[in-house]
Design an enzyme around this catalytic site. Structure first.
Site, PDB file in Angstrom:
ATOM      1  N   GLY A 136      55.885  35.007  33.355  1.00 16.71           N
ATOM      2  CA  GLY A 136      55.887  35.596  31.945  1.00 16.71           C
ATOM      3  C   GLY A 136      56.781  34.731  30.654  1.00 16.71           C
ATOM      4  O   GLY A 136      56.059  34.599  29.837  1.00 16.71           O
ATOM      5  N   CYS A 148      56.045  33.372  41.388  1.00 11.90           N
ATOM      6  CA  CYS A 148      55.034  33.456  41.783  1.00 11.90           C
ATOM      7  C   CYS A 148      54.584  32.134  42.229  1.00 11.90           C
ATOM      8  O   CYS A 148      54.099  31.706  43.548  1.00 11.90           O
ATOM      9  CB  CYS A 148      54.087  33.710  40.526  1.00 11.90           C
ATOM     10  SG  CYS A 148      52.180  33.237  41.036  1.00 11.90           S
ATOM     11  N   CYS A 196      53.292  34.535  45.066  1.00 16.81           N
ATOM     12  CA  CYS A 196      51.844  34.224  45.422  1.00 16.81           C
ATOM     13  C   CYS A 196      51.332  33.198  45.882  1.00 16.81           C
ATOM     14  O   CYS A 196      50.505  33.084  46.873  1.00 16.81           O
ATOM     15  CB  CYS A 196      50.974  34.458  43.879  1.00 16.81           C
ATOM     16  SG  CYS A 196      51.723  35.411  42.812  1.00 16.81           S
ATOM     17  N   LYS A 200      52.692  32.209  49.574  1.00 14.67           N
ATOM     18  CA  LYS A 200      52.023  33.069  50.278  1.00 14.67           C
ATOM     19  C   LYS A 200      50.767  32.938  50.594  1.00 14.67           C
ATOM     20  O   LYS A 200      50.417  32.828  51.701  1.00 14.67           O
ATOM     21  CB  LYS A 200      52.410  34.478  49.782  1.00 14.67           C
ATOM     22  CG  LYS A 200      51.954  35.777  50.201  1.00 14.67           C
ATOM     23  CD  LYS A 200      50.639  36.245  49.998  1.00 14.67           C
ATOM     24  CE  LYS A 200      50.295  36.235  48.531  1.00 14.67           C
ATOM     25  NZ  LYS A 200      50.567  37.629  47.726  1.00 14.67           N
ATOM     26  N   GLY A 202      59.409  47.416  56.246  1.00 15.79           N
ATOM     27  CA  GLY A 202      58.825  47.794  55.044  1.00 15.79           C
ATOM     28  C   GLY A 202      57.332  47.940  54.967  1.00 15.79           C
ATOM     29  O   GLY A 202      56.760  47.259  55.975  1.00 15.79           O
ATOM     30  N   TYR A 250      53.270  45.814  50.213  1.00 16.94           N
ATOM     31  CA  TYR A 250      51.938  45.001  50.076  1.00 16.94           C
ATOM     32  C   TYR A 250      52.625  43.226  50.844  1.00 16.94           C
ATOM     33  O   TYR A 250      51.974  42.893  51.479  1.00 16.94           O
ATOM     34  CB  TYR A 250      51.282  44.617  48.850  1.00 16.94           C
ATOM     35  CG  TYR A 250      51.899  43.896  47.928  1.00 16.94           C
ATOM     36  CD1 TYR A 250      51.620  42.565  47.784  1.00 16.94           C
ATOM     37  CD2 TYR A 250      52.758  44.254  47.054  1.00 16.94           C
ATOM     38  CE1 TYR A 250      52.428  41.685  46.729  1.00 16.94           C
ATOM     39  CE2 TYR A 250      53.578  43.676  45.966  1.00 16.94           C
ATOM     40  CZ  TYR A 250      53.061  42.039  45.967  1.00 16.94           C
ATOM     41  OH  TYR A 250      53.883  41.456  44.846  1.00 16.94           O
ATOM     42  N   LEU A 290      52.998  43.777  54.591  1.00 21.22           N
ATOM     43  CA  LEU A 290      51.640  43.656  55.276  1.00 21.22           C
ATOM     44  C   LEU A 290      51.092  42.140  55.312  1.00 21.22           C
ATOM     45  O   LEU A 290      50.574  41.819  56.075  1.00 21.22           O
ATOM     46  CB  LEU A 290      50.666  44.543  54.527  1.00 21.22           C
ATOM     47  CG  LEU A 290      50.835  46.047  54.817  1.00 21.22           C
ATOM     48  CD1 LEU A 290      49.548  46.904  54.616  1.00 21.22           C
ATOM     49  CD2 LEU A 290      51.595  46.523  56.131  1.00 21.22           C
ATOM     50  N   GLU A 291      51.308  41.578  54.102  1.00 20.85           N
ATOM     51  CA  GLU A 291      50.904  40.071  54.055  1.00 20.85           C
ATOM     52  C   GLU A 291      51.626  39.148  54.820  1.00 20.85           C
ATOM     53  O   GLU A 291      51.119  38.253  55.662  1.00 20.85           O
ATOM     54  CB  GLU A 291      51.135  39.600  52.574  1.00 20.85           C
ATOM     55  CG  GLU A 291      50.240  40.552  51.632  1.00 20.85           C
ATOM     56  CD  GLU A 291      50.319  39.789  50.136  1.00 20.85           C
ATOM     57  OE1 GLU A 291      49.120  40.123  49.487  1.00 20.85           O
ATOM     58  OE2 GLU A 291      51.352  39.622  49.783  1.00 20.85           O
ATOM     59  N   ARG A 351      59.226  53.270  56.823  1.00 21.88           N
ATOM     60  CA  ARG A 351      59.849  54.701  56.900  1.00 21.88           C
ATOM     61  C   ARG A 351      59.036  55.920  56.942  1.00 21.88           C
ATOM     62  O   ARG A 351      59.192  56.942  57.302  1.00 21.88           O
ATOM     63  CB  ARG A 351      60.811  54.814  55.499  1.00 21.88           C
ATOM     64  CG  ARG A 351      62.333  55.064  55.862  1.00 21.88           C
ATOM     65  CD  ARG A 351      62.939  54.969  54.573  1.00 21.88           C
ATOM     66  NE  ARG A 351      62.097  54.515  53.422  1.00 21.88           N
ATOM     67  CZ  ARG A 351      62.497  54.409  52.246  1.00 21.88           C
ATOM     68  NH1 ARG A 351      63.748  54.614  51.844  1.00 21.88           N
ATOM     69  NH2 ARG A 351      61.855  54.056  51.302  1.00 21.88           N
ATOM     70  N   THR A 359      51.751  39.007  38.698  1.00 20.68           N
ATOM     71  CA  THR A 359      51.602  37.652  37.815  1.00 20.68           C
ATOM     72  C   THR A 359      50.761  37.781  36.466  1.00 20.68           C
ATOM     73  O   THR A 359      51.280  37.635  35.447  1.00 20.68           O
ATOM     74  CB  THR A 359      51.356  36.476  38.475  1.00 20.68           C
ATOM     75  OG1 THR A 359      52.451  36.159  39.570  1.00 20.68           O
ATOM     76  CG2 THR A 359      50.944  35.344  37.916  1.00 20.68           C
ATOM     77  N   ALA A 379      45.225  42.739  44.508  1.00 24.08           N
ATOM     78  CA  ALA A 379      44.719  42.639  45.814  1.00 24.08           C
ATOM     79  C   ALA A 379      46.097  42.679  46.772  1.00 24.08           C
ATOM     80  O   ALA A 379      47.162  42.459  46.288  1.00 24.08           O
ATOM     81  CB  ALA A 379      44.043  41.183  46.016  1.00 24.08           C
ATOM     82  N   HIS A 415      22.013  39.366  48.680  1.00 22.23           N
ATOM     83  CA  HIS A 415      21.942  39.762  50.203  1.00 22.23           C
ATOM     84  C   HIS A 415      21.705  38.293  50.761  1.00 22.23           C
ATOM     85  O   HIS A 415      21.286  37.316  50.526  1.00 22.23           O
ATOM     86  CB  HIS A 415      20.603  40.384  50.241  1.00 22.23           C
ATOM     87  CG  HIS A 415      20.092  40.794  51.575  1.00 22.23           C
ATOM     88  ND1 HIS A 415      20.813  41.924  52.126  1.00 22.23           N
ATOM     89  CD2 HIS A 415      19.292  40.286  52.522  1.00 22.23           C
ATOM     90  CE1 HIS A 415      20.463  42.090  53.506  1.00 22.23           C
ATOM     91  NE2 HIS A 415      19.530  41.214  53.620  1.00 22.23           N
ATOM     92  N   GLU A 470      27.063  43.596  48.419  1.00 20.45           N
ATOM     93  CA  GLU A 470      25.915  44.285  47.909  1.00 20.45           C
ATOM     94  C   GLU A 470      26.180  45.613  48.143  1.00 20.45           C
ATOM     95  O   GLU A 470      25.277  46.728  47.533  1.00 20.45           O
ATOM     96  CB  GLU A 470      24.692  43.734  48.528  1.00 20.45           C
ATOM     97  CG  GLU A 470      24.558  43.810  49.964  1.00 20.45           C
ATOM     98  CD  GLU A 470      23.160  43.345  50.551  1.00 20.45           C
ATOM     99  OE1 GLU A 470      22.299  43.414  49.959  1.00 20.45           O
ATOM    100  OE2 GLU A 470      23.322  42.772  51.688  1.00 20.45           O
TER     101      GLU A 470
END
Ligand SMILES: Cc1cc2nc3c(=O)[nH]c(=O)nc-3n(C[C@H](O)[C@H](O)[C@H](O)COP(=O)(O)OP(=O)(O)OC[C@H]3O[C@@H](n4cnc5c(N)ncnc54)[C@H](O)[C@@H]3O)c2cc1C
Length: 558
Positions: free
Chosen positions: A89, A126, A131, A134, A258, A261, A264-265, A282, A396, A426, A521, A526
């Protein structure tokens, strides 16, 4: 992470006072007088900022009506804008403000991969601790799954592929050094004066950086946040996300506390790099605030890859054994033998020792800066705040948007509110998640009558890899207007796919628009333009109809 469809309601006279009452129109001056007015407290040997020598700068009301009682006293400032914190920022606001002709300085702590009260680095979370590093580790960790997939496609290896941790860390750190250098160049090229040190606000127009005082017509606080860990016995043995991104060796067995996100990442990263991973949450489910079906689906897929979830387990203590291994004691028992215990239990804004209480900048209970209007103004009219420090939407691109909007508001004479509608986001878990717009639960609450389309299928790649990978996709449609309110996906490439569809959702396109779009395709994407029958129709009344869509995706798209 979950993004509201509507702009948060903020009200304050701050913006009104800036544009309607106190501030004279910008004064154009070919050679900025702000240089001439540099505070005496500045180093007299300091060189003329490039901005002032290289560009002709507009000078924005360096002479300003100061008093509220009408007795106007002229005051000059060293800078039009002084930014504290050169993360996403702060860099964006400073650079754009300087490009608009404002004289700008930004202060930032010295570089370190691990943040502290005294260390940070140009680029911010970030680039240095979020970001970017990571995602680099996500890339590194994905190979193991790809090696597993490759056998069904005819690949064999004489020996198991080996991973060298120190190569990964060295290459990642070299990239971070390169990026922090690029950010410094960006600021330099825009003519922003970069000052290394810790900023602290002294009064509504003065910042102290390690003992030197700088005055500015506007002060921007963009100091972001840092990881938060609860104060339980043995917490000194735990690591946070900063440390987890820069470990000297691969964890053998790691506990991640925890369910958000970041947790989990990291679970995906360490699992892919062949650590034994246990996630302690938790709640009953991971990713609070995300669409319920996505929450279930991602946990199921991650479990299939070998991650063990311990639900409704709160850590109470960490115990270190004599041979150095760690045990995690929870409300349900003790799990032993960890090489690492990581806490991904949220972040707190960096507002301590920033002088905010002294100047009267209001904060929320968790220490975030309260913005009192939609233009990022704080309770002190000359002080503004953007990014994670305001705890609005901590991403970000949102910090960038807020920084850019602020530069327009202050220096372009084009007041602009950040637009929080339909922010896509995401989770780079494995498989990853992409989402934009409302969850099913939010859509029901806001619109009542909705149609929900889902697809849960085995992707083409899995037919030969033989792995149990699946993809889940979901469209939420307003039953009265046909507008697509929410779009969610968990499966390979979902972040990339959802970024594209986010344009359609933000533009307010309808299900009919999706239906008339030709698919590409063969892709998983799709499916978003070929979902024909609602899985369920939800009405304010009691009737819900539809059929669950859990068929395998037709391999030839017929
Ligand atoms: C592990 C992790 C993964 C993430 N992944 C994603 C992702 O995939 N996508 C996404 O959009 N977002 C992600 N984020 C969030 C994203 O990093 C933040 O939303 C973003 O960096 C916020 O930018 P900011 O400018 O508000 O603050 P920051 O980028 O944190 O910058 C603040 C800067 O201020 C400096 N500072 C602090 N105090 C002072 C002071 N007193 N004086 C001078 N300087 C100071 C700090 O050193 C820092 O450089 C992630 C975050 C983490 C922790």
């Amino acid at each position: 992470m979950v993004t509201p469809f509507t702009t948060p309601k903020l009200t304050s006279p701050c913006f009104h006072s800036l544009f309607c009452r106190k501030i004279p129109l910008p004064i154009y001056s070919p050679l900025s007088s702000s240089f001439l007015s540099l505070s005496k407290t500045l180093n007299p040997n300091r060189r003329l900022p490039l901005s002032h020598s290289r560009h002709q700068r507009r000078h924005f009301a360096a002479v300003r009506a100061e008093s509220d009682n009408g007795a106007e006293s002229a005051r000059r400032y060293d800078f039009d804008l002084f930014t504290i914190g050169a993360g996403s920022g702060g860099v964006r606001a400073s650079r754009f403000a300087a490009n608009m002709g404002a004289s700008v300085a930004v202060c930032e702590l010295p570089f370190s991969t691990i943040s502290s009260e005294t260390a940070g680095g140009v680029g911010g979370t970030c680039v240095l601790r979020g970001c970017v590093p990571k995602k680099l580790l996500v890339y590194a960790s994905k190979y193991s799954h790809e090696f597993d997939e490759s056998h069904g496609f005819g690949w064999t290896y004489d020996t198991e592929p080996k991973h060298d941790w120190s190569t990964l860390m060295a290459n990642k750190n070299a990239e971070l050094q390169r990026l922090t250098g690029i950010y410094k160049n960006i600021l330099n090229n825009a003519g922003v004066t970069l000052i290394e040190g810790r900023g602290k606000i002294v009064d509504p127009h003065t910042v102290d950086v390690d003992g030197k005082l700088y005055t500015a017509r506007h002060i921007l606080i963009s100091v972001g946040g840092r990881p938060f860990m609860p104060n339980i016995p043995g917490i000194e043995y735990a690591i946070d996300s900063d440390v987890a991104l820069d470990l000297p060796s691969r964890p053998g067995k790691i506990a991640i506390v925890g369910g958000g996100y970041i947790a989990l990442e990291f679970a995906g990263i360490f699992n892919g790099l062949k650590s034994e991973v246990h996630v302690f949450i938790r709640q009953k489910k991971v990713l609070r605030g995300f669409d319920e079906e996505i929450r279930d689906f991602v946990a199921e897929q991650m479990s299939l890859r070998g991650i063990e979830f311990h639900t409704e387990e709160s850590p109470q203590a960490i115990v270190k054994s004599s041979e150095g291994s760690l045990s995690l004691k929870t409300n349900k028992g003790t799990v032993e033998g960890f090489s690492h215990v990581m806490f991904a239990t949220g972040r707190r804004p960096n507002t301590k020792n920033l002088g905010l209480e002294t100047v009267g900048v209001k904060m929320t209970e968790n220490g975030a800066i309260e913005v009192v209007d939609e233009y990022s103004c704080t309770s002190v009219p000359s002080i503004w705040a953007v990014g994670d420090v305001t705890d609005r939407v901590n991403l970000t691109p949102v910090a960038l948007m807020e920084g850019m909007a602020l530069a327009d508001t202050l220096f372009k004479n084009e007041p602009r509110k950040p637009d929080y509608r339909a922010i896509p986001s995401a989770v780079f878990s494995q498989p990853p998640i992409g989402q934009v717009g409302l969850t099913e639960e939010q859509a029901i609450q806001q619109y009542g009558d909705i149609d929900v389309y889902t697809a849960n299928f085995r992707p083409l790649k899995a037919t030969l890899s033989g792995l149990p990978d699946r993809v889940f996709m979901k469209l939420i449609v307003c039953a009265t207007t046909d507008r697509v309110l929410g779009l969610h996906m968990c499966g390979d490439d979902s972040a990339e796919i959802v970024q594209g569809f986010a344009v359609a959702v933000k533009a307010g396109l309808t299900k009919a628009d999706f239906d008339t779009t030709i698919g590409i395709h063969p892709t998983s994407a799709e499916e978003f333009v070929t979902m024909r029958t609602p899985t369920r129709k939800i009405r304010k009344g009691p009737t819900s109809e539809g059929t669950p869509d859990h068929e395998a995706k037709a391999p030839a798209g017929v």
